[in-house]
Design a protein around this motif. Sequence first.
Motif, short mmCIF file in Angstrom:
data_model
loop_
_atom_site.label_atom_id
_atom_site.label_comp_id
_atom_site.label_asym_id
_atom_site.label_seq_id
_atom_site.Cartn_x
_atom_site.Cartn_y
_atom_site.Cartn_z
N SER A 130 -14.01 -1.94 -3.67
CA SER A 130 -13.86 -1.08 -2.26
C SER A 130 -13.39 -2.16 -1.20
N SER A 131 -13.98 -3.05 -1.58
CA SER A 131 -13.57 -4.22 -0.25
C SER A 131 -12.27 -4.91 -0.60
N ASP A 132 -11.92 -5.18 -1.76
CA ASP A 132 -10.72 -5.68 -2.15
C ASP A 132 -9.48 -4.85 -2.04
N TYR A 133 -9.60 -3.57 -2.33
CA TYR A 133 -8.38 -2.77 -1.82
C TYR A 133 -8.58 -1.78 -0.45
N GLU A 134 -9.47 -2.63 0.37
CA GLU A 134 -9.94 -1.76 1.52
C GLU A 134 -8.65 -1.47 2.23
N GLY A 135 -8.56 -0.16 2.50
CA GLY A 135 -7.42 0.75 3.45
C GLY A 135 -6.28 1.33 2.40
N ARG A 136 -6.63 1.11 1.05
CA ARG A 136 -5.60 1.57 0.28
C ARG A 136 -6.16 2.53 -0.92
N PRO A 137 -5.24 3.69 -1.15
CA PRO A 137 -5.66 4.32 -2.06
C PRO A 137 -5.87 3.65 -3.49
N LEU A 138 -6.85 4.10 -4.34
CA LEU A 138 -6.84 3.40 -5.67
C LEU A 138 -6.65 4.60 -6.82
N HIS A 139 -5.92 3.94 -7.80
CA HIS A 139 -5.53 5.01 -9.08
C HIS A 139 -6.49 4.61 -10.46
N LEU A 140 -7.47 4.91 -10.75
CA LEU A 140 -8.18 4.45 -11.70
C LEU A 140 -7.68 5.21 -13.08
N ILE A 141 -7.31 4.39 -14.12
CA ILE A 141 -7.08 4.89 -15.41
C ILE A 141 -8.19 4.52 -16.22
N CYS A 142 -8.77 5.54 -16.96
CA CYS A 142 -9.89 5.34 -18.03
C CYS A 142 -9.15 5.46 -19.36
N ILE A 143 -9.66 4.38 -20.11
CA ILE A 143 -9.05 4.33 -21.47
C ILE A 143 -10.43 5.14 -22.63
N LEU A 144 -9.82 6.19 -22.80
CA LEU A 144 -10.87 7.08 -23.85
C LEU A 144 -10.85 6.36 -25.20
N LYS A 145 -11.85 6.67 -25.72
CA LYS A 145 -12.97 7.64 -25.22
C LYS A 145 -14.22 6.43 -24.54
N GLY A 146 -14.10 5.37 -24.87
CA GLY A 146 -15.28 4.42 -24.61
C GLY A 146 -15.47 4.45 -23.04
N GLY A 147 -14.34 4.30 -22.35
CA GLY A 147 -14.04 3.97 -20.93
C GLY A 147 -14.98 5.13 -19.99
N VAL A 148 -15.21 6.27 -20.63
CA VAL A 148 -15.48 7.53 -20.06
C VAL A 148 -16.83 7.28 -19.14
N PHE A 149 -17.79 6.57 -19.74
CA PHE A 149 -19.16 6.77 -18.99
C PHE A 149 -18.90 5.77 -17.69
N PHE A 150 -18.51 4.63 -18.19
CA PHE A 150 -18.54 3.67 -16.97
C PHE A 150 -17.48 4.01 -16.01
N THR A 151 -16.35 4.64 -16.27
CA THR A 151 -15.42 5.06 -15.16
C THR A 151 -16.19 6.20 -14.52
N CYS A 152 -16.97 6.93 -14.78
CA CYS A 152 -17.61 8.04 -13.96
C CYS A 152 -18.61 7.36 -13.09
N GLU A 153 -19.20 6.45 -13.58
CA GLU A 153 -20.42 5.79 -12.62
C GLU A 153 -19.75 4.91 -11.75
N LEU A 154 -18.54 4.11 -12.03
CA LEU A 154 -17.89 3.42 -11.33
C LEU A 154 -17.17 4.11 -10.11
N ALA A 155 -16.56 4.98 -10.42
CA ALA A 155 -15.78 5.73 -9.71
C ALA A 155 -16.55 6.31 -8.12
N LYS A 156 -17.95 6.66 -8.81
CA LYS A 156 -18.84 7.18 -7.72
C LYS A 156 -19.42 6.06 -6.93
N ARG A 157 -18.98 4.83 -7.10
CA ARG A 157 -19.56 3.84 -6.43
C ARG A 157 -18.45 2.99 -5.41
N ILE A 158 -17.07 3.77 -5.60
CA ILE A 158 -16.04 3.00 -4.90
C ILE A 158 -15.83 4.14 -3.54
#
Length: 175
Positions: A26-54
Amino acid sequence: MNDKIRVLLSEEEVAKRIKEMGEVISSDYEGRPLHLICILKGGVFFTCELAKRISLPLTLDFMSVSSYGAGTVSSGIVKIVKDLDEPIEGKDVLIVEDIIDSGNTLSYLIEVLKQRNPRSIELCTLLDKPERRVKKQVTVKYTCFTVPDQFIVGYGLDYDQKYRNLPYIGVIEQQ
Ligand code: PRP
Ligand code: MN
Ligand code: MG
């Protein structure tokens, strides 16, 4: 078959680290929109938790890839099984993975996605297993944990498609 699984990183340790990672991003990209790309299937759980913290304007897309070739050793040839829904041109893109192992999946993906002219493209992984790296050119900007070369499951990582839903990161013990 009952696999014996030892806890490597507890649910609490993982949650704490993901929260920290979300704050750094959040601090590195401050002021910019961020586009997350989740790599299925393994990335799903981490992506969901991380997205909620950004705390940035955030968009999400999903991609599914598979390595050609039989056996446990990756061939290095990657096939896109499901491509992105949205173009990434001009966007700040962050690829989210559960683990970087040989680096084959990511070295291929980054090359393919760079050709679509994103504004920037970086990589965030929950786990890195550097001992197994074949593709040395893969640069991982954000790594939550570095792990040894053991059989790891949980938090998206599977053994024969099982154990992705474990809320912690575990190691399958040799019996
Ligand atoms: C695993 C993992 C990474 C990749 C890492 O995915 O989720 O995507 O392998 O390995 P590499 O660095 O050697 O390329 P897998 O192909 O098992 O698919 P899955 O995510 O559906 O389990
Ligand atoms: Mn995967
Ligand atoms: Mg897998």
